[in-house]
Design a protein around this motif. Sequence first.
Motif, PDB file in Angstrom:
ATOM      1  N   PRO A  43     -32.735 -42.795 -96.869  1.00  0.00           N
ATOM      2  CA  PRO A  43     -33.978 -43.842 -96.089  1.00  0.00           C
ATOM      3  C   PRO A  43     -34.959 -43.664 -96.904  1.00  0.00           C
ATOM      4  O   PRO A  43     -35.263 -43.066 -96.858  1.00  0.00           O
ATOM      5  CB  PRO A  43     -34.181 -43.361 -94.482  1.00  0.00           C
ATOM      6  CG  PRO A  43     -33.542 -42.060 -94.745  1.00  0.00           C
ATOM      7  CD  PRO A  43     -32.439 -42.047 -95.547  1.00  0.00           C
ATOM      8  N   ASN A  44     -35.844 -45.031 -97.405  1.00  0.00           N
ATOM      9  CA  ASN A  44     -37.546 -45.040 -97.458  1.00  0.00           C
ATOM     10  C   ASN A  44     -38.381 -45.668 -96.377  1.00  0.00           C
ATOM     11  O   ASN A  44     -38.177 -45.390 -95.237  1.00  0.00           O
ATOM     12  CB  ASN A  44     -37.529 -45.920 -98.895  1.00  0.00           C
ATOM     13  CG  ASN A  44     -36.878 -47.336 -98.525  1.00  0.00           C
ATOM     14  OD1 ASN A  44     -36.694 -47.850 -96.914  1.00  0.00           O
ATOM     15  ND2 ASN A  44     -36.532 -48.371 -99.353  1.00  0.00           N
ATOM     16  N   ALA A  45     -39.396 -45.980 -96.717  1.00  0.00           N
ATOM     17  CA  ALA A  45     -40.101 -46.430 -95.703  1.00  0.00           C
ATOM     18  C   ALA A  45     -39.675 -47.606 -95.225  1.00  0.00           C
ATOM     19  O   ALA A  45     -40.622 -47.978 -94.092  1.00  0.00           O
ATOM     20  CB  ALA A  45     -41.831 -46.385 -96.745  1.00  0.00           C
ATOM     21  N   GLU A  46     -39.364 -48.598 -96.287  1.00  0.00           N
ATOM     22  CA  GLU A  46     -39.272 -49.522 -95.327  1.00  0.00           C
ATOM     23  C   GLU A  46     -38.242 -49.559 -93.898  1.00  0.00           C
ATOM     24  O   GLU A  46     -37.819 -50.277 -93.624  1.00  0.00           O
ATOM     25  CB  GLU A  46     -38.733 -50.327 -96.440  1.00  0.00           C
ATOM     26  CG  GLU A  46     -38.186 -51.690 -95.926  1.00  0.00           C
ATOM     27  CD  GLU A  46     -37.952 -52.549 -97.225  1.00  0.00           C
ATOM     28  OE1 GLU A  46     -37.010 -53.693 -97.105  1.00  0.00           O
ATOM     29  OE2 GLU A  46     -37.295 -52.228 -98.753  1.00  0.00           O
ATOM     30  N   ILE A  47     -36.743 -48.548 -94.604  1.00  0.00           N
ATOM     31  CA  ILE A  47     -35.961 -48.286 -93.331  1.00  0.00           C
ATOM     32  C   ILE A  47     -36.630 -47.857 -91.912  1.00  0.00           C
ATOM     33  O   ILE A  47     -36.135 -47.909 -91.075  1.00  0.00           O
ATOM     34  CB  ILE A  47     -35.158 -47.636 -94.218  1.00  0.00           C
ATOM     35  CG1 ILE A  47     -34.120 -48.400 -95.273  1.00  0.00           C
ATOM     36  CG2 ILE A  47     -33.793 -47.257 -93.496  1.00  0.00           C
ATOM     37  CD1 ILE A  47     -33.213 -47.870 -96.282  1.00  0.00           C
ATOM     38  N   ILE A  48     -37.489 -46.866 -92.707  1.00  0.00           N
ATOM     39  CA  ILE A  48     -37.630 -46.030 -91.647  1.00  0.00           C
ATOM     40  C   ILE A  48     -39.263 -47.411 -90.853  1.00  0.00           C
ATOM     41  O   ILE A  48     -38.650 -46.655 -89.596  1.00  0.00           O
ATOM     42  CB  ILE A  48     -39.073 -44.742 -91.763  1.00  0.00           C
ATOM     43  CG1 ILE A  48     -37.747 -43.361 -92.973  1.00  0.00           C
ATOM     44  CG2 ILE A  48     -39.348 -43.900 -90.697  1.00  0.00           C
ATOM     45  CD1 ILE A  48     -39.249 -42.385 -93.372  1.00  0.00           C
ATOM     46  N   MET A  49     -39.387 -47.656 -91.006  1.00  0.00           N
ATOM     47  CA  MET A  49     -40.112 -49.294 -90.104  1.00  0.00           C
ATOM     48  C   MET A  49     -39.473 -49.883 -89.869  1.00  0.00           C
ATOM     49  O   MET A  49     -38.871 -50.097 -88.406  1.00  0.00           O
ATOM     50  CB  MET A  49     -41.493 -49.609 -91.651  1.00  0.00           C
ATOM     51  CG  MET A  49     -42.389 -48.093 -91.591  1.00  0.00           C
ATOM     52  SD  MET A  49     -43.410 -48.407 -90.560  1.00  0.00           S
ATOM     53  CE  MET A  49     -44.414 -49.499 -89.677  1.00  0.00           C
ATOM     54  N   ALA A  50     -38.158 -50.476 -90.741  1.00  0.00           N
ATOM     55  CA  ALA A  50     -36.671 -50.914 -89.294  1.00  0.00           C
ATOM     56  C   ALA A  50     -36.920 -50.016 -88.032  1.00  0.00           C
ATOM     57  O   ALA A  50     -36.638 -51.048 -87.323  1.00  0.00           O
ATOM     58  CB  ALA A  50     -35.528 -51.585 -90.488  1.00  0.00           C
ATOM     59  N   ALA A  51     -36.464 -48.895 -88.589  1.00  0.00           N
ATOM     60  CA  ALA A  51     -35.696 -47.873 -87.465  1.00  0.00           C
ATOM     61  C   ALA A  51     -36.779 -47.358 -86.498  1.00  0.00           C
ATOM     62  O   ALA A  51     -36.410 -48.012 -85.341  1.00  0.00           O
ATOM     63  CB  ALA A  51     -35.110 -46.634 -88.102  1.00  0.00           C
TER      64      ALA A  51
END
Length: 248
Positions: A43-51
């Motif tokens: 996970p990157n920042a974008e994926i963590i935000m999506a989570a």
Amino acid sequence: MNAETRERMNILGVLLDQTDYQKAYRQAERFLDSSGNKVIVTPNAEIIMAAQKNPELRAALNSADLCLPDGIGVVIASKILGKPLAERTTGFDFMMKLLELANKKSLSLFLLGGKPEVAEKAGEKICSMFPNVEIVGCHDGYFGENEEIEVVNLINHTKPDILLVAMGCPKQEIFMIKNKNKMQFKIAMGVGGSFDVLSGNVQRAPQFVQNIGLEWLYRLIMQPSRLKRVGALPAFLVKVISHRTINN
């Protein structure tokens, strides 16, 4: 980094392993020598935000056997939270290390994801770079839930040592965890757009740009359509700073 000694840090509800390339490589070796299926996510920042808005994605990330911190934003966030990560472990670079390991051990691979024929082209590139690797199967990422069982059966028929899943977030993470105990493999790893890079459809940033953590900017310049996605990075950092302020 055995399961009982696994050290993780919490960034906005996503549990990331405190690791580096060397430790992660050794862990992958242990995965291959152990029984049971293991899943790797990056996970990157974008994926963590999506989570934050997708509990199923967050659960999938936190259920993975190895959760690598990908992206300069995650590294910056770890410093803000006072628990600096050892280094950024990009998904593409770790995938290449996993392929080196596969070549060393003469392992088999199944490539799942990408547009039609992209996985096949990526497979040809992998075989030219790693001649001891055997590609036992390929399938594009364009299938619905009603076709999922057919894909699972295809993977099980080939019994790959390593399954690379390039379907993008959140589809790849959820697919791997949902079907983890239904599929036969030793390691499954979510690799996002890596097949496009391997097939030559997309070019990575020059090495010096990667080294200074600006690969995201290079990709934005090359693909302006990514602007909305890149916008997740500043929002992510603001949320991390706010989280630390509230909890201090």
